[in-house]
Design a protein around this motif. Structure first.
Motif, PDB file in Angstrom:
ATOM      1  N   LEU A   1       0.777  -1.226   0.000  1.00 22.02           N
ATOM      2  CA  LEU A   1       0.000   0.000   0.000  1.00 22.02           C
ATOM      3  C   LEU A   1       0.812   1.280   0.000  1.00 22.02           C
ATOM      4  N   PHE A   2       1.881   1.305  -0.718  1.00 21.73           N
ATOM      5  CA  PHE A   2       2.524   2.596  -0.932  1.00 21.73           C
ATOM      6  C   PHE A   2       3.220   2.560  -2.270  1.00 21.73           C
ATOM      7  N   ASN A   3       3.547   3.729  -2.771  1.00 18.24           N
ATOM      8  CA  ASN A   3       4.153   3.807  -4.091  1.00 18.24           C
ATOM      9  C   ASN A   3       5.634   3.515  -4.021  1.00 18.24           C
ATOM     10  N   PRO A   4       6.183   2.969  -5.080  1.00 17.74           N
ATOM     11  CA  PRO A   4       7.630   2.719  -5.090  1.00 17.74           C
ATOM     12  C   PRO A   4       8.447   3.985  -4.908  1.00 17.74           C
ATOM     13  N   ASP A   5       7.854   5.128  -5.248  1.00 14.98           N
ATOM     14  CA  ASP A   5       8.612   6.368  -5.119  1.00 14.98           C
ATOM     15  C   ASP A   5       8.661   6.875  -3.693  1.00 14.98           C
ATOM     16  N   ASP A   6       7.796   6.330  -2.857  1.00 18.70           N
ATOM     17  CA  ASP A   6       7.784   6.806  -1.482  1.00 18.70           C
ATOM     18  C   ASP A   6       9.084   6.440  -0.783  1.00 18.70           C
ATOM     19  N   LEU A   7       9.364   7.180   0.265  1.00 20.21           N
ATOM     20  CA  LEU A   7      10.575   6.883   1.027  1.00 20.21           C
ATOM     21  C   LEU A   7      10.292   5.727   1.963  1.00 20.21           C
ATOM     22  N   VAL A   8      10.517   4.565   1.487  1.00 25.27           N
ATOM     23  CA  VAL A   8      10.288   3.376   2.299  1.00 25.27           C
ATOM     24  C   VAL A   8      11.560   2.560   2.301  1.00 25.27           C
ATOM     25  N   PRO A   9      11.664   1.677   3.261  1.00 29.61           N
ATOM     26  CA  PRO A   9      12.852   0.826   3.247  1.00 29.61           C
ATOM     27  C   PRO A   9      12.975   0.065   1.936  1.00 29.61           C
ATOM     28  N   SER A  10      14.189  -0.126   1.521  1.00 35.67           N
ATOM     29  CA  SER A  10      14.398  -0.723   0.205  1.00 35.67           C
ATOM     30  C   SER A  10      13.846  -2.132   0.132  1.00 35.67           C
ATOM     31  N   CYS A  11      13.782  -2.794   1.279  1.00 31.86           N
ATOM     32  CA  CYS A  11      13.271  -4.164   1.258  1.00 31.86           C
ATOM     33  C   CYS A  11      11.851  -4.223   0.742  1.00 31.86           C
ATOM     34  N   LEU A  12      11.113  -3.177   0.980  1.00 35.65           N
ATOM     35  CA  LEU A  12       9.714  -3.222   0.586  1.00 35.65           C
ATOM     36  C   LEU A  12       9.528  -3.031  -0.910  1.00 35.65           C
ATOM     37  N   HIS A  13      10.557  -2.510  -1.552  1.00 31.33           N
ATOM     38  CA  HIS A  13      10.411  -2.328  -2.990  1.00 31.33           C
ATOM     39  C   HIS A  13      10.247  -3.651  -3.710  1.00 31.33           C
ATOM     40  N   LYS A  14      10.802  -4.682  -3.124  1.00 33.01           N
ATOM     41  CA  LYS A  14      10.677  -5.986  -3.769  1.00 33.01           C
ATOM     42  C   LYS A  14       9.223  -6.454  -3.753  1.00 33.01           C
ATOM     43  N   TYR A  15       8.480  -5.999  -2.776  1.00 32.18           N
ATOM     44  CA  TYR A  15       7.068  -6.354  -2.744  1.00 32.18           C
ATOM     45  C   TYR A  15       6.274  -5.509  -3.723  1.00 32.18           C
ATOM     46  N   SER A  16       6.654  -4.275  -3.842  1.00 35.67           N
ATOM     47  CA  SER A  16       5.826  -3.387  -4.655  1.00 35.67           C
ATOM     48  C   SER A  16       5.840  -3.788  -6.113  1.00 35.67           C
ATOM     49  N   LYS A  17       6.907  -4.486  -6.508  1.00 38.59           N
ATOM     50  CA  LYS A  17       6.964  -4.934  -7.898  1.00 38.59           C
ATOM     51  C   LYS A  17       5.814  -5.876  -8.224  1.00 38.59           C
ATOM     52  N   GLY A  18       5.474  -6.662  -7.255  1.00 33.50           N
ATOM     53  CA  GLY A  18       4.429  -7.653  -7.520  1.00 33.50           C
ATOM     54  C   GLY A  18       3.068  -7.257  -7.006  1.00 33.50           C
ATOM     55  N   SER A  19       2.924  -6.002  -6.606  1.00 33.98           N
ATOM     56  CA  SER A  19       1.682  -5.587  -5.976  1.00 33.98           C
ATOM     57  C   SER A  19       0.538  -5.527  -6.969  1.00 33.98           C
ATOM     58  N   ARG A  20      -0.573  -6.093  -6.569  1.00 30.56           N
ATOM     59  CA  ARG A  20      -1.739  -6.163  -7.450  1.00 30.56           C
ATOM     60  C   ARG A  20      -2.892  -5.366  -6.846  1.00 30.56           C
ATOM     61  N   ASN A  21      -2.605  -4.142  -6.453  1.00 30.76           N
ATOM     62  CA  ASN A  21      -3.663  -3.302  -5.914  1.00 30.76           C
ATOM     63  C   ASN A  21      -4.478  -2.722  -7.059  1.00 30.76           C
ATOM     64  N   MET A  22      -5.667  -3.233  -7.228  1.00 29.06           N
ATOM     65  CA  MET A  22      -6.452  -2.827  -8.388  1.00 29.06           C
ATOM     66  C   MET A  22      -7.093  -1.468  -8.236  1.00 29.06           C
ATOM     67  N   ARG A  23      -6.914  -0.868  -7.068  1.00 30.45           N
ATOM     68  CA  ARG A  23      -7.342   0.520  -6.963  1.00 30.45           C
ATOM     69  C   ARG A  23      -6.397   1.419  -7.745  1.00 30.45           C
ATOM     70  N   LYS A  24      -5.174   0.951  -7.894  1.00 31.27           N
ATOM     71  CA  LYS A  24      -4.195   1.770  -8.606  1.00 31.27           C
ATOM     72  C   LYS A  24      -3.735   1.128  -9.899  1.00 31.27           C
ATOM     73  N   LEU A  25      -3.709  -0.169  -9.913  1.00 29.64           N
ATOM     74  CA  LEU A  25      -3.197  -0.868 -11.080  1.00 29.64           C
ATOM     75  C   LEU A  25      -4.297  -0.992 -12.117  1.00 29.64           C
ATOM     76  N   LYS A  26      -4.117  -0.321 -13.225  1.00 25.31           N
ATOM     77  CA  LYS A  26      -5.152  -0.314 -14.251  1.00 25.31           C
ATOM     78  C   LYS A  26      -4.771  -1.121 -15.473  1.00 25.31           C
ATOM     79  N   ASP A  27      -3.486  -1.420 -15.583  1.00 27.70           N
ATOM     80  CA  ASP A  27      -3.019  -2.155 -16.751  1.00 27.70           C
ATOM     81  C   ASP A  27      -3.605  -3.568 -16.741  1.00 27.70           C
ATOM     82  N   PRO A  28      -4.420  -3.891 -17.703  1.00 28.23           N
ATOM     83  CA  PRO A  28      -5.083  -5.198 -17.675  1.00 28.23           C
ATOM     84  C   PRO A  28      -4.119  -6.358 -17.821  1.00 28.23           C
TER      85      PRO A  28
END
Lengths: 120, 600
Positions: free
Chosen positions: B460-487
């Motif tokens: 639940l945060f954007n890759p651009d946010d200042l978050v620990p780098s470990c979490l970026h590995k999760y954001s790659k696979g994030s399927r939040n359909m509130r934000k992800l529109k690419d079918p």
């Protein structure tokens, strides 16, 4: 008709809501529960869903065809009147019911929890 | 807890796991806009903080059978109303998912504060609104609240909490432009008192007959604006709070010539188009100050008389206290002749835009249009429910009774297992699953998943946010359909088959789950299926993350699947027991240890 009545109609007759560990089953209980809740504002920030394998028959006592089921998960922020805001997670099991003309989805299961429920 | 982890043969396989990861230290939810604390929802409470209620009802078991069939077209909502949007389900749920997101966005508690029935934006499926299911659809109404006559309607309290939602591009909100909607007014504190009145089946009434009927109910002259028929309805606007008040009260209590009840919906409204040109927009912002030219203005009191009886121009610095903030539904009628100069931050000279509906005969320009004082006060209290003083008189706290009694949130409770047996089964399963998961033994996890299992992950945060780098590995696979529109991405990120799932899990950071933090809600239990949610905390490297939300479906494995599963012995977690093992077992254990990299 009140909004709580309208909300209740989205549930199957024997659907269960688990609200922060409180178990509410059946339409009457659901209607009472929603009626007693303070008014709220929800903001949904996350939404995901998955198909549940094949069709499952949920809460059907008679021999009816089993139903397509979908899992929906959401998360976000909610503010109930008189309370601080909370992050929440909520999961639904939706079950499809077909009539001659159309298919309607209803809630078979609803699970709601504050993320900080322990300090609520 | 120390449980031997041996998965029973009836609990292997098939999970549709949905992992949701939130950053623990994330203080605020960031949206595309800025989301601050919920402003405006801090009313002055007349009563103490609520103590939770407790409900406790038993759940019921169900029977489930599995079958396999193609998915059907989806109509979300209730049966009869034909205008519901149709969501179509296909094997690759592309546009339908987006539309479903629109539908789910609707599924939020919305209550119309002005009427016990729906606002005109929601149309009952039949004349008998009390029966049958109700259609929910995209409505232009804002997030109204439950009808609570002694609470400030929350749609008047729209704030940054809502702006955050709006800037998500939330389609179901369908915000109107400021000149048409209410947002700008609320934020400015401008007083708007327009109401929209709808007769849901007004098509059958003659205009003259209907207006005469309304006038007969009201003691003051009634002037409908933009009276028109729309499909089955009659709609018009009014600016008089007392008229709105009366119409709301008589809804369902008056009858037509066919002896059928007449329902009336009353809701706050933006300024009608025809009136917008006439009305001058004004910002009246009152700033807090205790002494105003000799006046003492208590925070909770708005002395309407004093405001405008002072012949001298005065600078009013009165902040609308929390109980008066956003009371834009107030109908303040200011006689133009006696209008004082009110200065605000915006350097406004006159209270413009608050056009009087009629001239007041007395010198007090601020009044409602009720003829008697008690009704006058009552109508003001309807609009300012938390007012404690009116015209220097102390007002007793509102009496709350009936269904609108003081509402409290239920007590939050812990795990829901359903039974002791299920509790043991689920806990054993979780212990074993996360032990394997944290050990990085992805092969071991293969046995835990059904061949056709599904898995998805959201963060639940954007890759651009200042978050620990470990979490970026999760954001790659994030399927939040509130934000992800690419079918295409939506399909790709729904992992299917156990091989794909385990391959995906393999790239995620190594974790350590804290089982003591787990909270389990068992949602569905049948003879062949368990559905439960798990919330808890896990650690990844030096990052302490919070709230893992797993939704697992477990189904009974068939005989073929059980053969050969878990052939590798799983070590127990019981630290107190020292198992004796044979030489052969020692060799196996050694080989396992070497392969897995574990030392014991």
């Amino acid at each position: 008709m009140t909004m709580s009545m309208a909300l209740t109609r989205l549930y199957l007759d024997k659907a269960t809501l688990i609200w922060n560990g409180n178990v509410v089953t059946g339409l009457d209980a659901l209607a009472n529960f929603f009626e007693m809740l303070p008014s709220s504002e929800f903001q949904v920030n996350m939404l995901d869903c998955q198909p549940v394998h094949g069709k499952i028959r949920v809460f059907q006592e008679q021999a009816t065809p089993s139903q397509t089921t979908v899992l929906v998960v959401t998360s976000g922020i909610v503010k109930f009147d008189g309370n601080k805001q909370h992050y929440f997670n909520q999961n639904f099991l939706l079950s499809a019911h077909s009539t001659l003309n159309n298919t309607v989805w209803k809630i078979a299961s609803d699970c709601f929890r504050f993320q900080d429920w322990a300090s609520s | 807890m120390t449980h031997d982890i041996e998965m029973g043969s009836n609990l292997r396989n098939c999970m549709a796991a949905s992992l949701h990861i939130h950053e623990e230290n994330m203080p605020k939810m960031k949206s595309e806009g800025e989301l601050d604390k919920v402003k405006g929802l801090e009313p002055e409470e007349m009563c103490e903080d609520r103590n939770p209620l407790c409900t406790n009802l038993p759940d019921k078991s169900t029977n489930i059978k599995e079958d396999h069939e193609a998915p059907l077209p989806i109509i979300f909502g209730i049966e009869a109303y034909k205008k519901l949007p149709v969501c179509k389900v296909r094997s690759h749920q592309v546009n339908s998912l987006q539309r479903r997101a629109r539908c789910w966005g609707i599924f939020q508690r919305r209550y119309v504060s002005w009427s016990e029935t729906f606002s005109p934006g929601i149309h009952p499926s039949s004349r008998r609104e009390q029966d049958g299911d109700v259609a929910m659809r995209d409505a232009h109404v804002g997030p109204g609240v439950r009808y609570t006559p002694y609470a400030i309607p929350t749609y008047w309290r729209r704030d940054s909490f809502h702006r955050g939602d709006q800037t998500h591009g939330n389609p179901e909100r369908e915000r109107k432009p400021p000149e048409e909607g209410l947002e700008g007014n609320r934020q400015d504190g401008t007083s708007r008192s327009w109401f929209k009145v709808t007769f849901p089946f007004g098509i059958k009434y003659d205009e003259k007959w209907l207006l005469n009927l309304i006038q007969s109910q009201c003691s003051v002259p009634f002037n409908p604006i933009e009276f028109h028929y729309e499909k089955m309805q009659v709609q018009f606007f009014g600016e008089n709070a007392s008229i709105a008040f009366v119409l709301k009260k008589v809804s369902g209590k008056i009858w037509d010539e066919e002896n059928e009840r007449i329902s009336i919906f009353v809701s706050p409204s933006a300024v009608p188009h025809s009136e917008q040109k006439k009305l001058k927009s004004t910002k009246v912002k009152l700033i807090k100050k205790t002494n105003i030219k000799g006046y003492e203005v208590p925070q909770r009191a708005l002395d309407l008389q004093r405001l405008h009886s002072d012949p001298d121009p005065m600078t009013l610095d009165i902040e609308m206290g929390p109980n008066l903030r956003n009371c834009m539904a107030a109908s303040l009628h200011i006689h133009e002749e006696n209008m004082c100069k009110v200065k605000s931050e915006g350097e406004l000279d006159n209270v413009k835009g608050l056009q009087p509906e009629e001239r007041c005969s007395d010198r007090n320009p601020l009044c409602t249009t009720f003829p008697d004082k008690s009704t006058n006060i009552r109508s003001i209290l309807e609009l300012f429910p938390k007012l404690l003083h009116l015209d220097d008189h102390k007002i007793p706290p509102p009496i709350i009774f009936g269904n609108e009694a003081y509402k409290k949130l239920p007590v939050c409770k812990g795990n829901v297992f359903g039974s002791e047996t299920l509790k043991n089964i689920i806990l054993q399963f979780l212990q074993q699953y996360y032990w394997i998961y944290d050990s990085g033994d992805w092969q071991g996890l293969l046995d835990a998943y059904h061949d056709e299992a599904c898995f998805s992950l959201t963060i639940l945060f954007n890759p651009d946010d200042l978050v620990p780098s470990c979490l970026h590995k999760y954001s790659k696979g994030s399927r939040n359909m509130r934000k992800l529109k690419d079918p295409v991405l939506r399909v790709q990120l729904l992992k299917h088959t156990k091989r794909d799932i385990v391959d995906f899990l393999n790239v995620l950071p190594k974790t350590q789950h804290d089982l003591s933090s787990f909270v389990v809600d068992m949602c569905v239990q049948t003879e062949k299926m368990l559905c439960f949610s798990v919330n808890g905390v896990f650690k990844e490297g030096e990052c302490l993350l919070c709230i893992v939300n797993d939704q697992l479906f477990v189904r009974d494995a068939g005989p073929i699947e059980t053969q050969g599963a878990f052939s590798t012995p799983v070590p127990t977690l019981s630290s107190s027991s020292v198992p004796t093992i044979s030489q052969e077992q020692q060799e196996v254990a050694q080989a396992f240890s070497t392969q897995s990299g574990m030392n014991h």
